[in-house]
Scaffold this motif. Structure first.
Motif, PDB file in Angstrom:
ATOM      1  N   LEU A 190       0.845  -1.196   0.000  1.00  0.00           N
ATOM      2  CA  LEU A 190       0.000   0.000   0.000  1.00  0.00           C
ATOM      3  C   LEU A 190       0.875   1.238   0.000  1.00  0.00           C
ATOM      4  O   LEU A 190       1.755   1.380   0.857  1.00  0.00           O
ATOM      5  N   THR A 191       0.654   2.111  -0.962  1.00  0.00           N
ATOM      6  CA  THR A 191       1.370   3.383  -1.043  1.00  0.00           C
ATOM      7  C   THR A 191       0.350   4.510  -1.001  1.00  0.00           C
ATOM      8  O   THR A 191      -0.623   4.498  -1.750  1.00  0.00           O
ATOM      9  N   ILE A 192       0.590   5.486  -0.112  1.00  0.00           N
ATOM     10  CA  ILE A 192      -0.267   6.658  -0.012  1.00  0.00           C
ATOM     11  C   ILE A 192       0.532   7.858  -0.502  1.00  0.00           C
ATOM     12  O   ILE A 192       1.547   8.224   0.096  1.00  0.00           O
ATOM     13  N   ALA A 193       0.093   8.453  -1.600  1.00  0.00           N
ATOM     14  CA  ALA A 193       0.761   9.629  -2.163  1.00  0.00           C
ATOM     15  C   ALA A 193      -0.110  10.839  -1.892  1.00  0.00           C
ATOM     16  O   ALA A 193      -1.275  10.885  -2.301  1.00  0.00           O
ATOM     17  N   VAL A 194       0.445  11.820  -1.200  1.00  0.00           N
ATOM     18  CA  VAL A 194      -0.358  12.969  -0.790  1.00  0.00           C
ATOM     19  C   VAL A 194       0.366  14.251  -1.173  1.00  0.00           C
ATOM     20  O   VAL A 194       1.576  14.384  -0.986  1.00  0.00           O
ATOM     21  N   GLY A 195      -0.373  15.190  -1.748  1.00  0.00           N
ATOM     22  CA  GLY A 195       0.235  16.443  -2.157  1.00  0.00           C
ATOM     23  C   GLY A 195      -0.655  17.197  -3.121  1.00  0.00           C
ATOM     24  O   GLY A 195      -1.735  16.720  -3.500  1.00  0.00           O
ATOM     25  N   PRO A 196      -0.225  18.374  -3.535  1.00  0.00           N
ATOM     26  CA  PRO A 196      -1.086  19.246  -4.344  1.00  0.00           C
ATOM     27  C   PRO A 196      -1.343  18.729  -5.741  1.00  0.00           C
ATOM     28  O   PRO A 196      -0.674  17.816  -6.232  1.00  0.00           O
ATOM     29  N   ALA A 197      -2.328  19.346  -6.383  1.00  0.00           N
ATOM     30  CA  ALA A 197      -2.670  19.007  -7.763  1.00  0.00           C
ATOM     31  C   ALA A 197      -1.478  19.270  -8.677  1.00  0.00           C
ATOM     32  O   ALA A 197      -0.680  20.177  -8.442  1.00  0.00           O
ATOM     33  N   GLY A 198      -1.365  18.459  -9.717  1.00  0.00           N
ATOM     34  CA  GLY A 198      -0.338  18.698 -10.720  1.00  0.00           C
ATOM     35  C   GLY A 198       0.988  18.048 -10.440  1.00  0.00           C
ATOM     36  O   GLY A 198       1.953  18.258 -11.182  1.00  0.00           O
ATOM     37  N   THR A 199       1.086  17.232  -9.382  1.00  0.00           N
ATOM     38  CA  THR A 199       2.364  16.599  -9.055  1.00  0.00           C
ATOM     39  C   THR A 199       2.515  15.226  -9.707  1.00  0.00           C
ATOM     40  O   THR A 199       3.561  14.593  -9.571  1.00  0.00           O
ATOM     41  N   GLY A 200       1.483  14.753 -10.391  1.00  0.00           N
ATOM     42  CA  GLY A 200       1.598  13.505 -11.141  1.00  0.00           C
ATOM     43  C   GLY A 200       1.277  12.255 -10.344  1.00  0.00           C
ATOM     44  O   GLY A 200       1.568  11.146 -10.799  1.00  0.00           O
ATOM     45  N   LYS A 201       0.655  12.398  -9.182  1.00  0.00           N
ATOM     46  CA  LYS A 201       0.381  11.244  -8.322  1.00  0.00           C
ATOM     47  C   LYS A 201      -0.477  10.205  -9.040  1.00  0.00           C
ATOM     48  O   LYS A 201      -0.132   9.022  -9.096  1.00  0.00           O
ATOM     49  N   THR A 202      -1.609  10.647  -9.562  1.00  0.00           N
ATOM     50  CA  THR A 202      -2.541   9.724 -10.203  1.00  0.00           C
ATOM     51  C   THR A 202      -1.955   9.149 -11.490  1.00  0.00           C
ATOM     52  O   THR A 202      -2.065   7.955 -11.766  1.00  0.00           O
ATOM     53  N   TYR A 203      -1.327   9.987 -12.281  1.00  0.00           N
ATOM     54  CA  TYR A 203      -0.768   9.536 -13.557  1.00  0.00           C
ATOM     55  C   TYR A 203       0.278   8.446 -13.339  1.00  0.00           C
ATOM     56  O   TYR A 203       0.285   7.422 -14.030  1.00  0.00           O
ATOM     57  N   LEU A 204       1.157   8.641 -12.355  1.00  0.00           N
ATOM     58  CA  LEU A 204       2.177   7.635 -12.071  1.00  0.00           C
ATOM     59  C   LEU A 204       1.549   6.346 -11.561  1.00  0.00           C
ATOM     60  O   LEU A 204       1.990   5.249 -11.913  1.00  0.00           O
ATOM     61  N   ALA A 205       0.530   6.481 -10.716  1.00  0.00           N
ATOM     62  CA  ALA A 205      -0.133   5.286 -10.196  1.00  0.00           C
ATOM     63  C   ALA A 205      -0.765   4.489 -11.325  1.00  0.00           C
ATOM     64  O   ALA A 205      -0.649   3.251 -11.370  1.00  0.00           O
ATOM     65  N   VAL A 206      -1.437   5.176 -12.252  1.00  0.00           N
ATOM     66  CA  VAL A 206      -2.045   4.491 -13.392  1.00  0.00           C
ATOM     67  C   VAL A 206      -0.960   3.834 -14.250  1.00  0.00           C
ATOM     68  O   VAL A 206      -1.113   2.695 -14.709  1.00  0.00           O
ATOM     69  N   ALA A 207       0.148   4.527 -14.463  1.00  0.00           N
ATOM     70  CA  ALA A 207       1.241   3.960 -15.254  1.00  0.00           C
ATOM     71  C   ALA A 207       1.785   2.692 -14.608  1.00  0.00           C
ATOM     72  O   ALA A 207       2.019   1.683 -15.284  1.00  0.00           O
TER      73      ALA A 207
END
Length: 320
Positions: free
Chosen positions: A129-146
């Motif tokens: 389980l990885t929790i990535a937290v931070g502001p919009a535009g940091t690529g959290k979701t995109y990297l997770a999908v990749a």
């Protein structure tokens, strides 16, 4: 102001040197603009003029970029910009130019664009389980999908499950026209877009038809056990504590999970606590759970987005 010095570098391969410089020396001009140096190419020799400390950084960057080309990796303006940005915030260039950190998907190869993105990809590889937290535009979701797409293509998981809580930012879900799918789609659109970028529409449709790809609101996760899957919970700041507990207790054997959110963008009703905020407090000491904090420095959208995030951060004085 320090004394200006002049150095030179020599690159063994003329063709690779040309790729390093960029079309019409565009890469060199970018580095000159951002790093306050002068770069003068003469074939495979490059003359550099600037302050000593700056020259050392630029030489390090150019060496890393040339080594990318020697390894057969592509070099474009974006990768040069990322390298310059890494130098300005004292990030190890190896973190963003490490071939092992690359995510390979059917339509593109995605590289981490800063040290925290690299940290997130390592965390996903090493933890359940990885929790990535931070502001919009940091690529959290995109990297997770990749990462999910690559895990699926390598047969490390049998399916990808993407979910978000259907909480509106000042709007009402019920007033949108259409059936349930049409009402949910706007909230899941960023996930669709990322998948389309990496898989293409036809492959996405086949995966949905074969039930190896599922994109659904969080409420649909209740009562299920999610085994042998890569699961992404996006916009997690908009979960209630009960929803977050429900989601986290769905995890089954052979699964990998990423939770992504921004605690400064909670759209829950006033007074309703965020499940993500609670989870950050109670899960941080549990083994096989990684928490990766992003800040406004890691915003990788338009440069103006970073300045907007910084302005709001200063106004609200929120630390995380």
């Amino acid at each position: 102001m320090g004394k200006l010095l002049t150095h030179h570098m020599e690159f063994p391969n003329n063709l690779l040197a040309g790729h390093l410089y960029g079309e019409h020396d565009a890469h060199l001009k970018l580095i000159e603009e951002k790093m306050a140096v002068t770069l003068l190419p003469r074939g495979n020799r490059l003359f550099l003029s600037g302050r000593k400390d700056t020259l050392q950084l630029v030489e390090r960057l150019l060496t890393e970029l040339y080594e990318l080309l020697e390894r057969g990796e592509p070099l474009d303006r974006q990768r040069v910009e990322d390298g310059v940005q890494a130098l300005t915030v004292n990030v190890n260039l190896a973190d963003i130019y490490d071939q092992e950190a690359a995510i390979v998907t059917p339509l593109r190869t995605i590289y981490p664009r800063n040290g925290v993105q690299s940290q997130m990809l390592r965390a996903i590889g090493q933890n359940d389980l990885t929790i990535a937290v931070g502001p919009a535009g940091t690529g959290k979701t995109y990297l997770a999908v990749a990462a999910a797409v690559m895990a699926f293509m390598q047969d490390r998981v049998e399916r990808i499950i993407l979910t978000r809580p259907a909480v509106e930012a000042g709007e009402r879900l019920g007033f949108l026209p259409g059936d349930l799918q049409a009402k949910v789609d706007p909230y899941l659109r960023p996930l669709y877009d990322a998948l389309h970028d990496m898989l293409g529409g036809d492959r996405m449709e086949r995966m949905v038809n074969h039930r190896s790809l599922e994109i659904a609101p969080l409420a649909y996760m209740r009562g299920r056990t999610l085994s042998n899957a890569f699961i992404i919970l996006d916009e997690a700041q908009n979960t209630t504590p009960e929803q977050m507990k429900m989601f986290l207790t769905r995890l089954g054997h052979g699964s990998k999970t990423v939770v992504a959110g921004d605690v400064t963008q909670v759209d829950l009703p006033r007074g309703q606590p965020s499940g993500l905020v609670q989870a950050l407090g109670i899960l941080k000491e549990i083994e096989s759970i990684a928490i990766v904090p992003f800040s406004e420095r890691e915003v990788v959208r338009h440069p103006l987005v970073r300045r907007i995030v910084e302005a709001y951060q200063s106004l609200e004085n929120i630390k995380y």
